[in-house]
Design a protein around this motif. Structure first.
Motif, PDB file in Angstrom:
ATOM      1  N   GLU A 117      12.455   8.562   4.263  1.00 12.66           N
ATOM      2  CA  GLU A 117      11.918   8.626   5.397  1.00 12.66           C
ATOM      3  C   GLU A 117      10.903   9.794   5.032  1.00 12.66           C
ATOM      4  O   GLU A 117       9.643   9.710   5.642  1.00 12.66           O
ATOM      5  CB  GLU A 117      12.502   9.437   6.667  1.00 12.66           C
ATOM      6  N   GLN A 118      10.901  10.945   4.502  1.00 12.92           N
ATOM      7  CA  GLN A 118      10.036  11.973   3.962  1.00 12.92           C
ATOM      8  C   GLN A 118       9.022  11.590   2.790  1.00 12.92           C
ATOM      9  O   GLN A 118       7.944  12.198   2.766  1.00 12.92           O
ATOM     10  CB  GLN A 118      10.925  13.242   3.432  1.00 12.92           C
ATOM     11  N   PHE A 119       9.541  10.463   2.130  1.00 17.86           N
ATOM     12  CA  PHE A 119       8.606   9.841   1.131  1.00 17.86           C
ATOM     13  C   PHE A 119       7.167   9.512   1.705  1.00 17.86           C
ATOM     14  O   PHE A 119       6.983   8.549   2.473  1.00 17.86           O
ATOM     15  CB  PHE A 119       9.128   9.026   0.195  1.00 17.86           C
ATOM     16  N   GLU A 120       6.202  10.109   1.168  1.00 19.12           N
ATOM     17  CA  GLU A 120       4.701   9.463   1.567  1.00 19.12           C
ATOM     18  C   GLU A 120       4.319   8.263   0.865  1.00 19.12           C
ATOM     19  O   GLU A 120       3.349   7.897   1.138  1.00 19.12           O
ATOM     20  CB  GLU A 120       3.660  10.734   1.263  1.00 19.12           C
ATOM     21  N   GLY A 121       5.139   7.929  -0.075  1.00 18.14           N
ATOM     22  CA  GLY A 121       4.572   6.436  -0.679  1.00 18.14           C
ATOM     23  C   GLY A 121       5.052   5.340  -0.142  1.00 18.14           C
ATOM     24  O   GLY A 121       5.784   5.362   0.860  1.00 18.14           O
ATOM     25  N   GLY A 122       4.809   4.214  -0.932  1.00 17.79           N
ATOM     26  CA  GLY A 122       5.279   2.787  -0.364  1.00 17.79           C
ATOM     27  C   GLY A 122       6.860   2.582  -0.593  1.00 17.79           C
ATOM     28  O   GLY A 122       7.279   3.118  -1.742  1.00 17.79           O
ATOM     29  N   VAL A 123       7.531   2.023   0.399  1.00 15.39           N
ATOM     30  CA  VAL A 123       8.958   1.647  -0.053  1.00 15.39           C
ATOM     31  C   VAL A 123       9.253   0.180   0.172  1.00 15.39           C
ATOM     32  O   VAL A 123       8.827  -0.284   1.168  1.00 15.39           O
ATOM     33  CB  VAL A 123       9.826   2.467   0.827  1.00 15.39           C
ATOM     34  N   ILE A 124       9.695  -0.571  -0.838  1.00 21.69           N
ATOM     35  CA  ILE A 124      10.205  -1.873  -0.748  1.00 21.69           C
ATOM     36  C   ILE A 124      12.022  -2.023  -0.904  1.00 21.69           C
ATOM     37  O   ILE A 124      11.974  -1.371  -2.102  1.00 21.69           O
ATOM     38  CB  ILE A 124       9.368  -2.615  -1.694  1.00 21.69           C
ATOM     39  N   ILE A 125      12.421  -2.431   0.102  1.00 25.06           N
ATOM     40  CA  ILE A 125      14.081  -2.128  -0.272  1.00 25.06           C
ATOM     41  C   ILE A 125      14.689  -3.509  -0.121  1.00 25.06           C
ATOM     42  O   ILE A 125      14.449  -4.237   1.051  1.00 25.06           O
ATOM     43  CB  ILE A 125      14.525  -1.088   0.612  1.00 25.06           C
ATOM     44  N   ILE A 126      15.580  -3.775  -0.858  1.00 22.37           N
ATOM     45  CA  ILE A 126      16.714  -5.013  -0.615  1.00 22.37           C
ATOM     46  C   ILE A 126      18.053  -4.139  -0.308  1.00 22.37           C
ATOM     47  O   ILE A 126      18.480  -3.405  -1.241  1.00 22.37           O
ATOM     48  CB  ILE A 126      16.780  -5.865  -1.821  1.00 22.37           C
ATOM     49  N   ASP A 185       0.989  -1.231   0.081  1.00 25.67           N
ATOM     50  CA  ASP A 185       0.058  -0.011  -0.065  1.00 25.67           C
ATOM     51  C   ASP A 185       0.905   1.143  -0.098  1.00 25.67           C
ATOM     52  O   ASP A 185       2.231   1.005   0.029  1.00 25.67           O
ATOM     53  CB  ASP A 185      -0.954  -0.014   1.407  1.00 25.67           C
ATOM     54  N   MET A 186       0.214   2.319   0.084  1.00 22.24           N
ATOM     55  CA  MET A 186       1.060   3.717   0.054  1.00 22.24           C
ATOM     56  C   MET A 186       1.911   3.787   0.939  1.00 22.24           C
ATOM     57  O   MET A 186       2.982   4.384   0.964  1.00 22.24           O
ATOM     58  CB  MET A 186       0.050   4.738   0.051  1.00 22.24           C
ATOM     59  N   GLY A 187       1.496   3.220   2.234  1.00 20.05           N
ATOM     60  CA  GLY A 187       2.149   3.545   3.502  1.00 20.05           C
ATOM     61  C   GLY A 187       3.181   2.479   3.854  1.00 20.05           C
ATOM     62  O   GLY A 187       3.680   2.475   5.040  1.00 20.05           O
ATOM     63  N   SER A 188       3.294   1.491   3.008  1.00 23.42           N
ATOM     64  CA  SER A 188       4.030   0.226   3.270  1.00 23.42           C
ATOM     65  C   SER A 188       5.779   0.685   3.412  1.00 23.42           C
ATOM     66  O   SER A 188       6.250   1.368   2.815  1.00 23.42           O
ATOM     67  CB  SER A 188       4.031  -0.833   2.274  1.00 23.42           C
ATOM     68  N   CYS A 221      12.709   0.939   8.609  1.00 27.19           N
ATOM     69  CA  CYS A 221      11.969   0.306   9.253  1.00 27.19           C
ATOM     70  C   CYS A 221      11.598   0.814  10.563  1.00 27.19           C
ATOM     71  O   CYS A 221      11.436   0.112  11.562  1.00 27.19           O
ATOM     72  CB  CYS A 221      12.286  -1.239   9.285  1.00 27.19           C
ATOM     73  N   ASP A 222      12.028   2.148  10.738  1.00 30.99           N
ATOM     74  CA  ASP A 222      11.672   2.786  11.947  1.00 30.99           C
ATOM     75  C   ASP A 222      10.568   2.695  12.896  1.00 30.99           C
ATOM     76  O   ASP A 222      10.288   2.792  13.782  1.00 30.99           O
ATOM     77  CB  ASP A 222      12.551   4.210  12.017  1.00 30.99           C
ATOM     78  N   ASP A 223       9.818   2.855  11.678  1.00 31.44           N
ATOM     79  CA  ASP A 223       8.083   2.912  12.095  1.00 31.44           C
ATOM     80  C   ASP A 223       7.678   1.555  12.366  1.00 31.44           C
ATOM     81  O   ASP A 223       7.593   0.720  11.436  1.00 31.44           O
ATOM     82  CB  ASP A 223       7.222   3.826  11.064  1.00 31.44           C
TER      83      ASP A 223
END
Length: 757
Positions: A695-704, A555-558, A715-717
């Protein structure tokens, strides 16, 4: 007889008239000549008939002559241009008359003083000239087209060769491009370095292709300490390591130096054999042992060397066994296997031929070889770039037990904090030395930066006030007092800052390198943006690899960190989420308005090498409607300096190319960021900027990523963050937070290496 003589006279008269007309085409017979003809005709009536015949022939000759003149002019011009005209080669062009008529000048001037052929020859000449002219007109376009095609092909070939040459030159290291100068360079006082264990160089200056990298600085490396070499990209860190490895910078003869920078050459040897083979002495001892045993066991004399003595051979064999025991040869394979296992090689992979591995895995084999042979001075340049998270944590733990000298260049904060005992900071063309790990260095650097800038500000105010007085003595007094203060500070420097570059010069403000990344705010989309239900995927013909039973959504907040060993399928999962590959079975859904910003290493490698960054982005994003100066502003946001905007992409470094890719991601206005090892080739300041932008980006983030600090910040939140563990073709959501997952890996690795303490 009279008729013959009359005809002959008429011919001679005609010939003389023709020659006169040729010399002066404008000349006309005057009245006297006409009267003379009448008188001659009256005196010789028998020649009247011939005269009439001659008169009827003259106009025909003139018309033939007039008709051939323009034709000759037309046909002669191309021949003259092509160097194939026979007439122009034999007959020189006369001087033009003044003033000539426009049309007649061209014809008469060209044909002046030319002895034209007779009328019969003129017709044949005109026919052949017209035929030649037609042939030339038909042939000329074909010749021109062929030449144009050849020129175009040559131009394209030269451009390709130039682009390839530029690329090769940018990737090739040439020892001759480095200009190294240091104290006692002539070799006057190098005898003491034979038995030394430390590396000490004074007044060191280094230039690369004319660019100054180090200026009048000191290099001091103490045996047994682990140094982290830090500083912005492109300032000379890797160059310094290469110069030490190639001994272009003085290194004591008793030290063996090894720089890990190239992947091992692939051949039929297994990964384990390639690592063990790095010990040259062991390989020679094993070969000699085999040869001596064969000679002693062979009863025949055919295979034995001349003068073979069995007693001497037995004695030499005992010496070989003693030396092999000293170097612990019996455990060589086990030690090599343990290192390979720590770097991610399973038992099956250790037995696989090296030519079957990718470049990243062969780079791990090179690292394993270096750790196995344990050189006196080990130099590592970004060793974590090709490793997964667990392998990075294993290498950290392994190097903390390293007893010899280590110098490592790395952008990983946690890695430097764990491994290093000292920091070498390359700043303003100097090498500054700090005791402690990277975190301690940052504290000391910030304190020192404030002190230097404060002293520089005070000096600037004093010198400005002195200049206002107009007194040179006042300015000299300020400079003298400032130098004395600088000298006192240098003598009173604290022990934690082992700065051998303290100077008594006037203080200058430190020009710190800063960069800021920024992704645009996305438009809101209803969830789910991406949904995988009972999805499985398998590459054709690969029964040994695949992903199965995937039930995940984004989702947008992922905020998702994908972890797991290399080769487990993390990148394949990214390709499924981006839609680059379709699932073999199951249901894949994606919002039709979804825009994805994708970063992967092959995106950096696939950049157009022939274009500069501005051209590349203008061609790829014409819908953005940005002018070149606006596109330059976009590149500037991601830290690409202005003088690199118009350079060919092939001449940019890996970090600079990565900034071009990040700029292209921002121009897509993404709702989701899919980032596969985004920190490779980025310096520490850029990683910090990327972390802040995510951190400031409002969309979703998936990272390797193998950078544990970046994953910790993403993954601080704890409410919206997840950890997906990919292994054995399955994805498991980790029950906990990323820091918990990391702590489990560290404990597991510590237990694994505990026996070596």
């Amino acid at each position: 007889m009279a008729d013959k003589e009359g005809k002959k006279a008429v011919k001679e008269e005609k010939k003389s008239k023709r020659s006169k007309e040729d010399k002066d085409p404008k000349s006309k017979p005057d009245s006297k000549s006409k009267d003379g003809k009448k008188e001659k005709a009256a005196k010789d009536p028998d020649n009247k008939k011939a005269d009439k015949t001659s008169k009827s022939a003259l106009p025909s000759s003139k018309s033939s002559k007039d008709s051939t003149r323009p034709t000759s002019a037309k046909t002669s011009k191309p021949d003259k241009a092509n160097g194939s005209s026979q007439s122009t080669a034999k007959r020189p062009e006369p001087k033009p008359r003044q003033p000539p008529p426009p049309v007649q000048q061209k014809t008469e001037n060209y044909l002046g003083d030319i002895d034209l052929p007779s009328s019969e020859d003129e017709e044949e000449y005109e026919t052949s000239a017209r035929a030649n002219d037609e042939e030339e007109r038909e042939f000329k376009p074909q010749v021109a087209t062929y030449r144009e095609q050849k020129k175009l092909a040559d131009k394209q070939r030269k451009l390709q060769e130039k682009a390839h040459r530029i690329k090769e030159e940018s990737l090739r290291d040439d020892d001759n491009v480095f200009d190294v100068a240091f104290e006692n360079q002539g070799g006057e006082a190098v005898e003491h370095t034979v038995s030394a264990t430390d590396i000490k160089v004074h007044s060191l200056s280094v230039r690369a292709k004319g660019k100054l990298l180090l200026e009048n600085t000191q290099l001091s490396v103490t045996a047994g300490r682990r140094y982290g070499l830090v500083g912005p990209n492109g300032k000379g860190k890797s160059t310094l390591l290469r110069l030490i490895a190639r001994r272009q910078i003085p290194v004591p003869e008793g030290l063996d130096v090894l720089l890990v920078e190239q992947e091992v050459v692939g051949d039929e040897r297994s990964a384990l054999q390639a690592v063990v083979a790095a010990d040259v002495e062991l390989m020679e001892l094993r070969e000699e042992e085999e040869q001596l045993n064969k000679q002693l066991q062979d009863t025949s004399l055919q295979d034995k060397p001349k003068g073979f003595d069995a007693d001497e051979a037995s004695e030499r064999l005992n010496e070989v066994y003693e030396r092999m025991q000293e170097i612990n040869a019996a455990s060589a394979d086990a030690r090599a296997s343990k290192i390979l296992h720590g770097l991610g090689f399973t038992k099956v992979m250790q037995a696989r031929q090296t030519n079957l591995f990718s470049g990243g895995w062969r780079m791990r084999i090179s690292l394993a070889r270096a750790l196995y042979i344990q050189p006196t001075v080990l130099l590592l340049d970004e060793p974590t770039n090709h490793l997964d998270l667990r392998a990075v944590l294993w290498l950290e733990e392994y190097l903390t037990r390293w007893k010899k000298t280590l110098i490592v260049v790395s952008h990983d904060r946690d890695f430097l904090n764990t491994v290093t005992t000292d920091i070498i900071h390359l700043h303003d063309l100097k090498l500054h030395f700090y005791r402690g790990n990277f975190a301690q260095f940052e504290e000391m650097y910030e304190q020192k930066r404030r002190e230097v800038n404060k002293a520089a500000e005070k000096y600037e105010k004093q010198i400005k006030a002195a200049k206002k007085t107009g007194s040179k003595a006042a300015q000299d007094k300020v400079n003298k007092n400032t130098k004395q203060v600088q000298q006192r500070k240098a003598r009173a420097a604290p022990s934690y800052a082992d700065d051998t570059n303290a100077t008594s010069d006037a203080p200058k403000r430190w020009s710190d390198y800063t960069v800021q990344f920024e992704f645009p705010e996305p438009t809101e989309l209803p969830p789910p943006l991406i949904q995988l239900n009972d999805v499985s995927f398998q590459y054709p013909g690969r029964d040994d690899f695949g992903l199965k039973d995937l039930n995940i959504g984004v989702d947008m907040g992922s905020r998702v960190a994908i972890v797991g060993p290399n080769g487990a399928g993390k990148t394949t999962l990214m390709n499924l989420l981006s839609g680059d590959i379709a699932p073999s079975t199951g249901d894949f859904r994606k919002s039709h308005k979804l825009r994805i910003g994708r970063y992967a290493q092959h995106f950096v490698d696939a950049l157009s090498f022939d274009e500069n960054p501005i051209e590349y982005l203008m061609h790829r994003f014409p819908e953005a409607g940005l002018k070149p100066e606006q596109m330059r502003a976009q590149l500037g946001r991601f830290g690409l300096s202005g003088h690199h905007h118009l350079q060919p992409i092939c001449k940019l470094s890996g970090g600079q190319k990565a900034r071009v890719v990040f700029t292209s991601i921002a121009l897509t206005n993404p709702h989701i960021l899919l980032l596969d090892e985004p920190t490779n080739h980025l310096d520490m300041q850029s990683i910090d900027a990327l972390s802040d932008a995510i951190e400031q980006f409002e969309g979703g983030v998936i990272i390797i990523s193998h950078d544990s600090q970046l994953l910790s910040q993403v993954c601080d939140d704890e409410e919206r963050s997840e950890v997906w563990v990919v292994d054995n073709g399955e994805i498991e959501r980790y029950d906990g937070y990323f820091e918990d997952y990391k702590a489990e890996l560290v404990k597991e690795i510590h237990d694994e290496l505990g026996d070596d303490e």
